[in-house]
Structure formats: structure tokens, C-alpha cells
Motif scaffolding. Sequence first.
Motif, PDB file in Angstrom:
ATOM      1  N   THR A 293      36.647  34.478  41.560  1.00  0.00           N
ATOM      2  CA  THR A 293      36.390  35.422  42.388  1.00  0.00           C
ATOM      3  C   THR A 293      35.515  36.674  42.067  1.00  0.00           C
ATOM      4  O   THR A 293      35.660  37.024  41.006  1.00  0.00           O
ATOM      5  CB  THR A 293      37.698  36.046  42.896  1.00  0.00           C
ATOM      6  N   GLY A 295      33.767  40.609  43.374  1.00  0.00           N
ATOM      7  CA  GLY A 295      33.546  41.681  44.311  1.00  0.00           C
ATOM      8  C   GLY A 295      32.016  42.179  44.300  1.00  0.00           C
ATOM      9  O   GLY A 295      31.222  41.959  43.280  1.00  0.00           O
ATOM     10  N   VAL A 323      35.729  38.316  47.431  1.00  0.00           N
ATOM     11  CA  VAL A 323      36.800  38.682  47.945  1.00  0.00           C
ATOM     12  C   VAL A 323      36.901  40.259  48.517  1.00  0.00           C
ATOM     13  O   VAL A 323      37.665  40.568  49.301  1.00  0.00           O
ATOM     14  CB  VAL A 323      37.958  38.634  46.790  1.00  0.00           C
ATOM     15  N   ARG A 324      35.721  40.970  48.177  1.00  0.00           N
ATOM     16  CA  ARG A 324      35.563  42.316  48.751  1.00  0.00           C
ATOM     17  C   ARG A 324      34.155  42.688  48.399  1.00  0.00           C
ATOM     18  O   ARG A 324      33.614  42.393  47.316  1.00  0.00           O
ATOM     19  CB  ARG A 324      36.559  43.051  48.130  1.00  0.00           C
ATOM     20  N   ALA A 345      41.814  43.585  46.561  1.00  0.00           N
ATOM     21  CA  ALA A 345      41.300  42.233  46.355  1.00  0.00           C
ATOM     22  C   ALA A 345      41.315  41.589  45.228  1.00  0.00           C
ATOM     23  O   ALA A 345      41.325  40.119  45.145  1.00  0.00           O
ATOM     24  CB  ALA A 345      39.718  42.294  47.037  1.00  0.00           C
TER      25      ALA A 345
END
Length: 533
Positions: A293, A295, A323-324, A345
Amino acid sequence: MRRPVPRHLRAALPVAVAAALLVSACGGGGKSQDVAEAAPVGDTLSNPQDSTDSTAALVKAVADYLDAQAEKRGKGSPEDAATKALAEAVAKAQADDPLPAAPVAAGKAPVKQSKQQVESLRAANSYEGATSAKANARIAAQKNGVTDVGVTQDAIKMGTVTMHGMALGNVLATPLVNGVKATFASINDRGGVLGRRLSLVDCDDGPGEVSRSKACIKKLVQQDKVFAFLGYSSWASASVHSDLSTYRIPAIGTWAYSQTEWQDSYMFPTHMSMIHEAMANAHWVKNVIKPKTYGLVCLASPEMQLACQQVQKILDESGANLVRKLDVAISETSMSAQILSMRAANPDHIVHYVINPATMVKFMVEAAQQGYYPSKGISGNHLAAEVLGSLFGQHPVGRYWTNTTYKLWGPEFMATMNKYARGNKGLNHHIVQSSYVGALVFEKAAKAVGPNLTRERLMAQLGNGDVYAADATLDQRFSWAPSERYGQNWNNEYGQGREYMYKYTSTNTVSNPDGTPSGFEPDPDQFVIYTNK
């Protein structure tokens, strides 16, 4: 600086010059702004005494085409008189003096160029031939050395636009101007550009406002009578293309905040474009960090949004999940809310493309206050600076990476700054390096043009396919051939195709006395990073 690549590597010149102009014109379109008292134009590129009639006609057609660039083109169509004349000149030159064949397959004998072909190419594009050099000197002497605006027998006046009003401007913008002046002083101490001493006029456009930046250009061209721009470090750099075209004035060593700087025939960046930086960083994250993941922290500007789109495209294709995404302004007063959002997140890794150091400094300081940091660290652009350690502090040490166009810092670069810009001690950063290289590129190109220095001749020299290399310790090269400006397969040895990744390892980020970096170490897993892989 190393000499440009040998002429035998330029296999399609002067047609390459014509092609570059055709591509840039097709991409520009529209009518430039009307500006009173536009700067006068210097001599055309041609000199019939220097080469065959067909080559001279070709060079004159290129110059005429430059003249036509600033004029309205019917509905954006390239089928105007200048284009037709250029195409005819290219065909005539090829028919009268065929260009060398394309490189042949390995193991086969290359096609030998005739002496006439070589001399024609040199006279048309590099101004290196003996006959051409004598003609250039004669023309310059006839004009008492005043060959164009801002050029006299013993001086060349250059201009620059800098956003001194940006956040942290005292530690970011001021060193830029000091760095250019320092490099000019070093050039002057070794004889200048064929005896002409360089000087610089700086104009402050505040926080990078477009209207103030355009006013700066008008002042520098009409009032200060500068020959060309050296560097252009402002958020407004993406909005002044029409101004450069109107005044027909080149800008060398721009900072490439916008991809359009690489696509403007009047601009010659000495920095990888932000979109390419984002691509290179994303490939490094994919290859080295391998997050599940991630950001994004992105400046809410068109250029940085495009950069972040490239990061997302590359990482999403690798299987990582965004995720963000935080879109931030240049003047964020606090990043606490954004950090709380990112914490919720919980990405493995964060990539930032905000270009504005102040925003990420706030992020790091407030992340430390909250005791937050992603498990696999943070990476992003434009934070290779001697002052970084004093701003970031201990919290990100060992888990932050920044990509940069040049190796850090280099003994020649640092020696120049230490001698001529002592106020830059501890404040040098990679855009100072970029402006330093831009000044050296200008020196080399102007010397190649010769005494008859004009804007058109300088632009033709810079755009003819030659490769301009920084010193070995900075290890970067630039070419403004069409393949680098507009292509999709950028050369992995040039500044649009590769950069370097450094890891932040200590709060002491001031350069060592020998010019090697302190607090920044080459990433042990992948130091050289590439736009396309």
C-alpha cells in the motif's frame, strides 16, 4: 564541461534542426501576445560565403522559420510560406549534398562521409569550420562586437527571474542567484566568452505570480536589454512561453518545474522535468521498496498533479494499492490534519511530489510531534539541499529518500561556490547545481557560435543535437534534440532519462570540505534511477 559530441555522430543535420523547429511550431500554435517595443532581431543564421548554395539556402530557411514562429499561423496549420520554403530547402540541400546514411548494422562497414558533407554540416550547425569562424569574426568586427541585444564587444548581459517571495526564499531562492553570479565570475576569470564578460540582472517575481513574472520579462528585455535568460526559477515558468516567443529570447538552464519547458524551443532546461522525476521515483519504489500500500502527497498544481498521476500509474500496475492521496497548497500553515488522515489510511510507503520544500518540512516536523512515520519510509523530489538536516531533524533519518538530477555535490561545483559565493555555504541545493550547469552550457554554446553571437545562432547551436555534459563528478548530460524534447524513449544516459536516489542518513547535511555529500548517501539498492524502468 566536456566538448559536445563529435560531428560524426550527428547523422541527420541540418535536417534535425529543421525537424526540431517543425515539431515545436506544431506544438505551439496560436498567436503570441502583442508587446510594444519588442527586442530587435540579430542576423540570420546563413552566411553564403561559408558553404554551398544549397546549404546556405537551408540555413536561411531555418532562420526565416524562426522569424515566422512568433507570427500567427492560419488555424495552427504548418502549411505556410516559411514551412514550405524550409521543406524545399531541405530537399534541395539533400539533393545537392546527400546526408550520410543512417548507422548500419554491426559488422558492416559504415558509409564514409565526404569532406564536403562534413564541412557543410559543421558550417550549418556548429559554427566550427575555419571559414565560418573567420566570417563570424569579420561580421562581429564590422558591428564593433554589437551583434545582438545585450551583446557588446566586451560584455554579455543576461537576465533571470527568481521567486524571492516563496516560503524559505532566503535559503532557496537567494542561493540560486548567488550561484549564477558565482559561475559567471568564474567564467569571467578565465577570459569570459571569447573576451566578453558575463553579467546578470535578477528580477523578483515575489511568490512566483504569473503577472509579476511576465512583468519581469518585459522589464529585463525592454529596459535592461538582456541578451538571454540564464535560469528561470518560478512557479510561473509554465506560463511564460508566449512571452519568450514574442521577444524571441532563449532561456538556458531553466528548472523544468513544468514538462512544457522541455517542449518549448526557446527553453533549454538543465533539470529533469517533474513528470519524469515522478516516473523515475515510482520505478525505484516499485523496484526497491515494493510496498503493498502507498500514499501520495501532491501539490495542487497541474504539473504536480500530472506527476502524481504517473506515480499512481506505475505503482498501481505493480500491484500496490493507493490508500490515501493528499492534495496540498503551496502555503499550508499546518499539516497536522493531513498527517492524521494519512495515519488512518496506514500506507506502507508515502511518495511526495510537492516541489515546495516548506510543505514537506512542516509534514516532517508535525509527523515527529505525532510520533508518526510509515513503516517503509517516505520518498520524493527536490529536497537535496545542504540545509535539509537542520529543517527535517532526526525523525526521518534512515527512512527518507530524495531523487535528484545531479550527484551530490562535486568538488568543482563546491569550489566555485566557496570561492565566488561564500554566502552560499551550507545553503547550496540541487537547483543551484542546475543553474551552475546552465551557465557552463551557455559558455560552451556561445563559444561554439563564435564572435557573431545572436539569439538565433545560439538557439540553433543548442538545438542541433550536441550533448552538453556536466563535469564527471556531477555526472549528467543534456541534449535538446527532438527525441529528448518530444520522444517517448528518452536516452538513459541523458538528463531526461536518468537521475540519482539519495538516502537521508544524518542531520549534518552540509557538504564535506572535499565536495562529497554529508548526510546523504547513494541508495545501496538502486542509486541510478531511470524514467522508463
